[in-house]
Design a protein around this motif. Structure first.
Motif, PDB file in Angstrom:
ATOM      1  N   LEU A 116       0.884  -0.985   0.079  1.00  0.00           N
ATOM      2  CA  LEU A 116       0.106   0.064   0.010  1.00  0.00           C
ATOM      3  C   LEU A 116       0.923   1.349  -0.033  1.00  0.00           C
ATOM      4  O   LEU A 116       0.527   2.069  -0.853  1.00  0.00           O
ATOM      5  N   THR A 117       2.027   1.283   0.874  1.00  0.00           N
ATOM      6  CA  THR A 117       2.769   2.377   1.093  1.00  0.00           C
ATOM      7  C   THR A 117       3.558   2.720  -0.501  1.00  0.00           C
ATOM      8  O   THR A 117       3.905   3.905  -0.950  1.00  0.00           O
ATOM      9  N   ARG A 118       3.877   1.537  -1.150  1.00  0.00           N
ATOM     10  CA  ARG A 118       4.526   1.719  -2.376  1.00  0.00           C
ATOM     11  C   ARG A 118       3.685   2.148  -3.414  1.00  0.00           C
ATOM     12  O   ARG A 118       3.946   3.190  -4.284  1.00  0.00           O
ATOM     13  N   MET A 119       2.422   1.800  -3.474  1.00  0.00           N
ATOM     14  CA  MET A 119       1.366   2.265  -4.453  1.00  0.00           C
ATOM     15  C   MET A 119       1.248   3.868  -4.264  1.00  0.00           C
ATOM     16  O   MET A 119       1.015   4.699  -5.022  1.00  0.00           O
ATOM     17  N   PHE A 120       1.009   4.196  -2.872  1.00  0.00           N
ATOM     18  CA  PHE A 120       1.027   5.473  -2.632  1.00  0.00           C
ATOM     19  C   PHE A 120       2.251   6.289  -3.040  1.00  0.00           C
ATOM     20  O   PHE A 120       2.088   7.508  -3.638  1.00  0.00           O
ATOM     21  N   SER A 126       3.149   6.412 -14.512  1.00  0.00           N
ATOM     22  CA  SER A 126       3.152   6.233 -13.305  1.00  0.00           C
ATOM     23  C   SER A 126       4.434   5.352 -12.779  1.00  0.00           C
ATOM     24  O   SER A 126       5.228   5.765 -11.877  1.00  0.00           O
ATOM     25  N   ALA A 127       4.882   4.422 -13.597  1.00  0.00           N
ATOM     26  CA  ALA A 127       6.093   3.707 -13.483  1.00  0.00           C
ATOM     27  C   ALA A 127       7.116   4.392 -13.676  1.00  0.00           C
ATOM     28  O   ALA A 127       8.033   4.386 -12.774  1.00  0.00           O
ATOM     29  N   VAL A 128       7.206   5.204 -14.840  1.00  0.00           N
ATOM     30  CA  VAL A 128       8.584   6.047 -15.070  1.00  0.00           C
ATOM     31  C   VAL A 128       8.661   7.060 -14.097  1.00  0.00           C
ATOM     32  O   VAL A 128       9.664   7.198 -13.717  1.00  0.00           O
ATOM     33  N   SER A 129       7.514   7.714 -13.587  1.00  0.00           N
ATOM     34  CA  SER A 129       7.665   8.726 -12.586  1.00  0.00           C
ATOM     35  C   SER A 129       8.342   8.336 -11.473  1.00  0.00           C
ATOM     36  O   SER A 129       9.231   8.791 -10.768  1.00  0.00           O
ATOM     37  N   ALA A 130       7.702   7.100 -10.790  1.00  0.00           N
ATOM     38  CA  ALA A 130       8.234   6.461  -9.662  1.00  0.00           C
ATOM     39  C   ALA A 130       9.627   5.973  -9.704  1.00  0.00           C
ATOM     40  O   ALA A 130      10.641   6.022  -8.793  1.00  0.00           O
ATOM     41  N   TRP A 131      10.099   5.342 -10.777  1.00  0.00           N
ATOM     42  CA  TRP A 131      11.226   4.922 -11.299  1.00  0.00           C
ATOM     43  C   TRP A 131      12.450   6.206 -11.054  1.00  0.00           C
ATOM     44  O   TRP A 131      13.477   6.003 -10.539  1.00  0.00           O
ATOM     45  N   GLY A 172       8.939   1.630  -8.747  1.00  0.00           N
ATOM     46  CA  GLY A 172       8.315   1.987 -10.271  1.00  0.00           C
ATOM     47  C   GLY A 172       7.443   0.593 -10.635  1.00  0.00           C
ATOM     48  O   GLY A 172       6.349   0.776 -11.077  1.00  0.00           O
ATOM     49  N   VAL A 173       8.049  -0.530 -10.268  1.00  0.00           N
ATOM     50  CA  VAL A 173       7.354  -1.728 -10.993  1.00  0.00           C
ATOM     51  C   VAL A 173       5.976  -1.885 -10.523  1.00  0.00           C
ATOM     52  O   VAL A 173       5.353  -2.600 -11.007  1.00  0.00           O
ATOM     53  N   PHE A 174       5.749  -1.579  -9.364  1.00  0.00           N
ATOM     54  CA  PHE A 174       4.428  -1.620  -8.544  1.00  0.00           C
ATOM     55  C   PHE A 174       3.237  -0.952  -9.179  1.00  0.00           C
ATOM     56  O   PHE A 174       2.122  -1.184  -8.905  1.00  0.00           O
ATOM     57  N   ALA A 175       3.602  -0.050 -10.226  1.00  0.00           N
ATOM     58  CA  ALA A 175       2.572   0.566 -11.191  1.00  0.00           C
ATOM     59  C   ALA A 175       1.718  -0.416 -11.720  1.00  0.00           C
ATOM     60  O   ALA A 175       0.449  -0.069 -12.170  1.00  0.00           O
ATOM     61  N   VAL A 176       2.182  -1.593 -11.943  1.00  0.00           N
ATOM     62  CA  VAL A 176       1.324  -2.726 -12.536  1.00  0.00           C
ATOM     63  C   VAL A 176       0.077  -2.982 -11.836  1.00  0.00           C
ATOM     64  O   VAL A 176      -0.967  -3.793 -12.135  1.00  0.00           O
TER      65      VAL A 176
END
Length: 254
Positions: free
Chosen positions: A2-6, A183-188, A196-200
């Protein structure tokens, strides 16, 4: 998880979405912290609305209506993620409810509002302030229809125009993939690929948002100004060693 998705969500919002809106001079719904104002502008816009539980988004639109531009500066603000589902849903209920209140207040006289705020503000109002709750409310329904159609086949034959079907497929596949990709690129960029991989998992994360959206709709009828507090101060219980502050992109909420 949950915190990673946040973290994924915030990276996409503050490193991608808001800077993009700012670059196109589109009015911004402000974030809740690290906002810096000219006092005179704040007074002219009418200050904070004490009855709006997402008062920052409302204020961003009113500043734009007063002729001011809100921009994003190079800085970083830390906000502690909510690590438990219950408090997270209550937090998002408040945010979504505030969007609904913002739309209701600003659009009491919609044509007058549109004449004053012009088309750029209409994009923010329709695409974010109204569009976000509407999408989240409809998401379980549209997801169910899609899964039933793919897994079982057509239950009821409905003839739709071919261009409409193509538009629906583009919206379903291309736009959702684009949201996941950005979202993945921004988090990466802000953290690392392990975040970033948690965007899936965003389609699952959106289901939680839907729960919050329906709670917000119910509360709009019975307690529109209720503020459900979010617990904070838990950061000492978690290991934050994965974050390298020297490598963070710097975008703050302004």
């Amino acid at each position: 998880m949950l915190t990673r998705m946040f973290a994924v969500e915030y990276a996409q919002w503050f490193d991608f979405m808001l800077p993009g809106l700012a670059d196109t001079r589109t009015p911004l719904p402000l974030g809740g912290t690290s906002n810096h104002f000219l006092l005179s502008a704040l007074v002219e816009a009418g200050g904070w609305d004490p009855y709006n539980v997402t008062e920052d988004a409302d204020l961003g639109l009113r500043l734009a209506a007063s002729g001011y531009r809100v921009d994003v500066i190079g800085s970083t603000t830390w906000e502690e993620a909510t690590p438990q589902v219950g408090p997270w849903i209550r937090q998002r209920t408040r945010w979504i409810k505030g969007y609904l209140v913002t739309a209701a207040v600003n659009l009491r006289r919609p044509f007058r509002w549109l004449r004053r705020n012009r088309w750029r503000a209409a994009i923010t109002m329709g695409g974010l302030i109204l569009g976000t709750p509407a999408n989240l409310l409809l998401y379980p329904l549209t997801l169910s229809f899609t899964l039933v159609a793919w897994l079982i086949g057509p239950v009821v034959q409905i003839r739709l125009a071919h261009p409409l079907l193509i538009l629906g497929m583009i919206n379903l596949i291309v736009m959702n993939l684009l949201m996941i990709l950005t979202s993945a690129v921004s988090a990466w960029r802000r953290y690392n690929w392990r975040v970033g991989v948690f965007a899936v998992f965003l389609p699952i994360y959106w289901l939680l948002h839907s729960v919050a959206a329906w709670r917000a709709m119910i509360q709009m009828a019975v307690s529109p100004h209720r503020w459900e507090k979010t617990p904070h101060g838990l950061v000492g219980d978690y290991d934050d060693s994965m974050v390298d502050t020297g490598e963070l992109a710097h975008t703050a909420r302004v």
